[in-house]
Design a protein around this motif. Sequence first.
Motif, PDB file in Angstrom:
ATOM      1  N   GLU A   8      38.247 -68.490 127.877  1.00  0.00           N
ATOM      2  CA  GLU A   8      37.535 -68.450 129.152  1.00  0.00           C
ATOM      3  C   GLU A   8      36.060 -68.158 128.920  1.00  0.00           C
ATOM      4  N   ASP A   9      35.188 -69.046 129.422  1.00  0.00           N
ATOM      5  CA  ASP A   9      33.758 -68.759 129.338  1.00  0.00           C
ATOM      6  C   ASP A   9      33.386 -67.608 130.255  1.00  0.00           C
ATOM      7  N   PHE A  34      39.167 -56.704 116.758  1.00  0.00           N
ATOM      8  CA  PHE A  34      38.136 -55.863 117.366  1.00  0.00           C
ATOM      9  C   PHE A  34      37.691 -56.478 118.696  1.00  0.00           C
ATOM     10  N   TYR A  36      34.198 -56.129 121.259  1.00  0.00           N
ATOM     11  CA  TYR A  36      32.848 -55.630 121.454  1.00  0.00           C
ATOM     12  C   TYR A  36      32.365 -56.047 122.834  1.00  0.00           C
ATOM     13  N   LEU A  88      29.002 -59.330 128.553  1.00  0.00           N
ATOM     14  CA  LEU A  88      29.561 -60.351 127.677  1.00  0.00           C
ATOM     15  C   LEU A  88      30.487 -59.668 126.674  1.00  0.00           C
ATOM     16  N   PHE A  90      33.148 -59.870 123.357  1.00  0.00           N
ATOM     17  CA  PHE A  90      33.473 -60.622 122.153  1.00  0.00           C
ATOM     18  C   PHE A  90      34.716 -60.043 121.482  1.00  0.00           C
ATOM     19  N   ARG A  94      38.796 -59.595 111.363  1.00  0.00           N
ATOM     20  CA  ARG A  94      38.212 -59.359 110.055  1.00  0.00           C
ATOM     21  C   ARG A  94      38.761 -60.375 109.073  1.00  0.00           C
ATOM     22  N   LEU A 103      33.319 -60.165 109.769  1.00  0.00           N
ATOM     23  CA  LEU A 103      34.003 -60.376 111.037  1.00  0.00           C
ATOM     24  C   LEU A 103      33.742 -61.801 111.517  1.00  0.00           C
ATOM     25  N   PHE A 105      33.742 -63.910 114.898  1.00  0.00           N
ATOM     26  CA  PHE A 105      33.680 -63.647 116.334  1.00  0.00           C
ATOM     27  C   PHE A 105      34.106 -64.859 117.143  1.00  0.00           C
ATOM     28  N   GLY A 106      34.687 -64.582 118.312  1.00  0.00           N
ATOM     29  CA  GLY A 106      34.896 -65.615 119.297  1.00  0.00           C
ATOM     30  C   GLY A 106      33.579 -65.975 119.966  1.00  0.00           C
ATOM     31  N   THR A 107      33.634 -66.946 120.850  1.00  0.00           N
ATOM     32  CA  THR A 107      32.420 -67.445 121.487  1.00  0.00           C
ATOM     33  C   THR A 107      31.969 -66.585 122.653  1.00  0.00           C
ATOM     34  N   GLY A 108      32.759 -65.592 123.008  1.00  0.00           N
ATOM     35  CA  GLY A 108      32.367 -64.676 124.068  1.00  0.00           C
ATOM     36  C   GLY A 108      32.880 -65.088 125.435  1.00  0.00           C
ATOM     37  N   THR A 109      33.154 -64.090 126.247  1.00  0.00           N
ATOM     38  CA  THR A 109      33.572 -64.297 127.644  1.00  0.00           C
ATOM     39  C   THR A 109      32.693 -63.432 128.534  1.00  0.00           C
TER      40      THR A 109
END
Lengths: 115, 113
Positions: A8-9, A34, A36, A88, A90, A94, A103, A105-109
Amino acid sequence: AQSVAQPEDQVNVAEGNPLTVKCTYSVSGNPYLFWYVQYPNRGLQFLLKYITGDNLVKGSYGFEAEFNKSQTSFHLKKPSALVSDSALYFCAVRFRSYNTDKLIFGTGTRLQVFP
Amino acid sequence: SQTIHQWPATLVQPVGSPLSLECTVEGTSNPNLYWYRQAAGRGLQLLFYSVGIGQISSEVPQNLSASRPQDRQFILSSKKLLLSDSGFYLCAWRVRGGLNEQFFGPGTRLTVL
């Protein structure tokens, strides 16, 4: 290959309602996961992590996340959202090998909590 | 307690000019250090990481370089900036070994004109 997906954006939720931010992962071996949070023009802040043990992990600001091995998911949750939770988010996993430790990371939501 | 500093906070540079961003960590020894770039307020791209003085690993080919002249100092550089180098640059550290999380600095907003 290790990867993280945040499907989900943006997630919109009304203040006081429960919120869920989704994350799925793909790793070889045991996953170290993780979450963040990032506020505008700021660095990332650590919320919580799953290493081993209880599948429900509690973190900062009332957030928790549920590790589900069969579904390879690590969704972030909060029982009652606050407007100040808008930020935002994330998810990260690891990745470690003989010559690397980082790490992914995903693209963020983007979470938007409406009054 | 440990703290991580980045400077400058914001920077506007012309195309073709050099770049030097600095990151320092206090209150810990032998950290792993990381440089990330975040474009358009979204995904993070790992640029470089270091497990010790003089040890730099590059994740992607690019116009940037990194150096670690001291244990707790990590520098991101470029000889000639490109427009595409604009972004939000984040430094991070973590305790070497173990299962610890990374801690991020406040970031540097770079605009290349």
